[in-house]
Design an enzyme around this catalytic site. Structure first.
Site, PDB file in Angstrom:
ATOM      1  N   ASP A  89       0.865  -1.170   0.000  1.00 38.85           N
ATOM      2  CA  ASP A  89       0.000   0.000   0.000  1.00 38.85           C
ATOM      3  C   ASP A  89       0.911   1.233   0.000  1.00 38.85           C
ATOM      4  O   ASP A  89       2.099   1.130   0.307  1.00 38.85           O
ATOM      5  CB  ASP A  89      -0.900  -0.027   1.242  1.00 38.85           C
ATOM      6  CG  ASP A  89      -1.748   1.216   1.382  1.00 38.85           C
ATOM      7  OD1 ASP A  89      -2.326   1.646   0.366  1.00 38.85           O
ATOM      8  OD2 ASP A  89      -1.829   1.769   2.495  1.00 38.85           O
TER       9      ASP A  89
ATOM     10  N   ASP B  82      -0.177   5.200   0.842  1.00 40.30           N
ATOM     11  CA  ASP B  82      -0.422   6.179   1.903  1.00 40.30           C
ATOM     12  C   ASP B  82      -0.510   5.518   3.276  1.00 40.30           C
ATOM     13  O   ASP B  82      -1.174   4.494   3.446  1.00 40.30           O
ATOM     14  CB  ASP B  82      -1.726   6.929   1.631  1.00 40.30           C
ATOM     15  CG  ASP B  82      -1.575   7.958   0.525  1.00 40.30           C
ATOM     16  OD1 ASP B  82      -0.584   7.872  -0.216  1.00 40.30           O
ATOM     17  OD2 ASP B  82      -2.452   8.837   0.386  1.00 40.30           O
TER      18      ASP B  82
END
EC number: 3.1.3.48
Length: 410
Positions: free
Chosen positions: A146, A148
């Site tokens: 991922d 953020d």
């Protein structure tokens, strides 16, 4: 040897011989969580049983620093003395490849060929998207990241939640987040056609390439080809997918091809793309964000660098950010050397579970997938596909991941 059995062997060695070392306790706890191991289960296995799987090389001693990991007080972190230098200065920000000189591997050579193949000869209808590893590839593990709040701290700066959690100055955090957001969208609009492509988002950079006829773009005028006006007036880009005539779809493919060329050209030198004035502002902002976040990105880059340096592993990025702003983020946070553009997916349109399925179709089911993230969506998608999930919610989680990779337990 499967990753699970390897981790069991490594975990057994740790629990028998290293529990007296405080800096490994968090790593052991995380390994137990990710792989479902309970300490008493493996206490009967001896170290010698798995001797062939352990590296005989020695590791540098640990040194404590004064970096604060949370808002409750000063907590010591640990770094290997002989660790690869991480980007802390201006020259490092401009050229992260200087520090991460990865060995040539079949996978890396394939990615380099894909970037070089941006010209006319490599394009045309029917060209295969998302090139899979060659048949003789030694790929064993795919680390699906991922973006953020996992690799970078961004959204939580804008909301103020990071400042609240770690006892930082909220107005300063929000201001830095807004400045970074402005820089991201400025780069996306100025160089990556985001004004044209915002409503024509793709999951992957090559998703529109089948409509590319291979035309030479060296003298092509994107500003006057009528693409933006046609898209605006006819609403040709819809939430369910792109709709348009052959000519319009070709112009769309041209833009994504140009984005790919720019990314490949400047992924290790984004300062050259920004220009001198914006380069200095970018470097200053990056330094301020790293100071506020206690070098969060630097910690993540350590793990990314280790994975990139392995001939049998790759980093893949799956983010809920639209593809073009996601590419701008990757460039501005100096992540281009860790993520070839072919390894970046946007889940905005189809969700992370569908992205994971595409990744598995691309790399096959014989490799081991490890998902690294902070959110429920990627955790649930990982569980559905029986992928180990490494949660990132604090600096200590990043440290534990780095140690697990450094000692080759992952």
């Amino acid at each position: 040897m499967s990753l699970y059995l390897y981790v069991i062997a490594s975990y057994t060695f740790l629990t028998h011989n290293n529990l007296h070392q405080p800096h490994l306790k968090n790593t052991l706890s995380t390994i137990r969580t990710v792989f479902g191991l309970e300490y008493p289960t493996y206490t009967t296995f001896g170290q010698n049983q798995y001797a062939q799987f352990y590296s005989t090389s020695s590791y540098g001693s640990y040194m404590t620093s004064n970096s604060s990991l949370d808002g409750t007080g000063s907590i010591s972190t640990y770094q290997l003395q002989d660790s690869t230098p991480i980007m802390t200065g201006q020259s490092a920000d401009l050229n992260p490849g200087k520090y991460y000189q990865h060995p040539s591997t079949p996978i890396k050579e394939m990615e380099d060929r894909a970037c070089r193949g941006g010209g006319a000869k490599a394009r045309g209808r029917g060209r295969k998207n998302n090139p899979s590893p060659p048949p003789d590839s030694d790929l064993e593990r795919v680390f699906v990241w991922d973006l953020d709040e996992t690799i970078i701290v961004f959204h939580s700066l804008l909301t103020g939640s990071y400042a609240q959690k770690y006892g930082k100055d909220p107005p300063l955090a929000v201001t830095l987040g807004l400045r970074m957001e402005e820089m991201i969208f400025n780069l996306a609009d100025t160089h990556l056609f985001f004004n044209d492509l915002e409503e024509c988002d793709q999951v992957h950079i090559d998703d529109a390439s089948s409509d590319d006829n291979g035309q030479d773009l060296s003298t092509y005028s994107f500003a006057t080809d009528g693409f933006h006006a046609a898209a605006t007036s006819a609403s040709l880009c819809l939430a369910t997918g792109v709709r348009g005539g052959v000519d319009w779809m070709r112009k769309l493919a041209f833009r994504y091809r140009r984005v790919k060329e720019l990314y490949c050209s400047y992924k290790n030198n984004v300062g050259g793309l920004l220009g001198p004035a914006k380069r200095e502002a970018w470097l200053q902002l990056r330094a301020e964000v790293e100071a506020l976040t206690d070098s969060w990105l630097t910690s993540a880059l350590k793990s990314l660098s280790i994975i990139s340096s392995r001939s049998n592993c790759v980093n893949v990025l799956v983010t809920t950010t639209q593809l073009i702003p996601a590419l701008a983020k990757v460039l501005l946070y100096s992540l281009g050397s860790a993520f070839p553009i072919e390894n970046i997916y946007s889940a905005t349109k189809i969700g992370k579970e569908s992205c994971f399925e595409r990744i598995m179709q691309r790399f096959g089911r014989k490799v081991v997938y490890v998902v690294i993230g902070d959110g429920v969506e990627e955790e649930q998608a990982a569980a559905k596909h029986n992928m180990p999930f490494w949660r990132i919610s604090s600096h200590s989680d990043l440290l534990a991941l780095h140690q697990a990779l450094e000692f080759e337990y992952l």
